[in-house]
Design an enzyme around this catalytic site. Structure first.
Site, short mmCIF file in Angstrom:
data_model
loop_
_atom_site.label_atom_id
_atom_site.label_comp_id
_atom_site.label_asym_id
_atom_site.label_seq_id
_atom_site.Cartn_x
_atom_site.Cartn_y
_atom_site.Cartn_z
N GLY A 98 0.83 -1.20 0.00
CA GLY A 98 0.00 0.00 0.00
C GLY A 98 0.86 1.25 0.00
CG HIS A 99 4.62 1.24 0.31
ND1 HIS A 99 4.29 0.16 1.10
CD2 HIS A 99 5.79 0.91 -0.30
CE1 HIS A 99 5.23 -0.77 0.99
NE2 HIS A 99 6.15 -0.34 0.14
CB ALA A 100 4.75 4.33 -4.79
#
Length: 145
Positions: A59-61
């Site tokens: 749930g991130h980059a």
């Protein structure tokens, strides 16, 4: 040296890489060498395990980080988004890795029982490297694209 012909180019922001396999009656072996089987020196390795089937991880980059994600055991789904395109993949082979480039939002879910998600990273952990807000990620991706 990493050769693109050992990977299946799927998009500009990820590839599936078939890793070396040595099958034999006593069991199979797969190995990974930095800058040979992946296009970077290996700076960090971590793994996720005991993840409930209903949980969502990642749930991130990342701004600069490249990762190779492998279902070392079991299976799970990986959803990718580069701000322009989306992709959904199921990882379920310990000899196949998903190469995820920088500036790609990723979520991992639908873990099978006993799944082990192995991640090989191009840089050491750095919290400033993470983009944890999806709307901020979209603004950054679209400004760069």
């Amino acid at each position: 040296m990493f050769h693109p012909d050992q990977s299946q180019r799927l998009s500009g922001f990820y590839d599936l890489i078939d890793l070396p396999r040595i099958p034999e009656p006593r069991g199979s072996l797969t190995f990974i060498e930095g800058s040979r089987h992946v296009p970077f020196d290996i700076a960090r390795i971590y793994y996720l395990y005991d993840v409930p089937a209903s949980a969502t991880r990642a749930g991130h980059a990342h701004h600069r980080l490249t990762q190779l994600i492998i279902a070392a055991s079991g299976s799970f789904d990986v959803d990718l988004d580069n701000g322009f395109e989306k992709a959904a993949l199921r990882l379920d082979r310990p000899y196949r890795g998903l190469l995820v480039r920088p500036m790609v939002w990723r979520t991992i879910d639908n873990f099978s029982g006993g799944a082990l998600c192995l991640v090989i990273a191009s840089i050491p952990y750095d919290e400033t490297e993470y983009i944890r807000d999806y709307n901020a990620f979209l603004r950054l991706a679209q400004a760069a694209g």
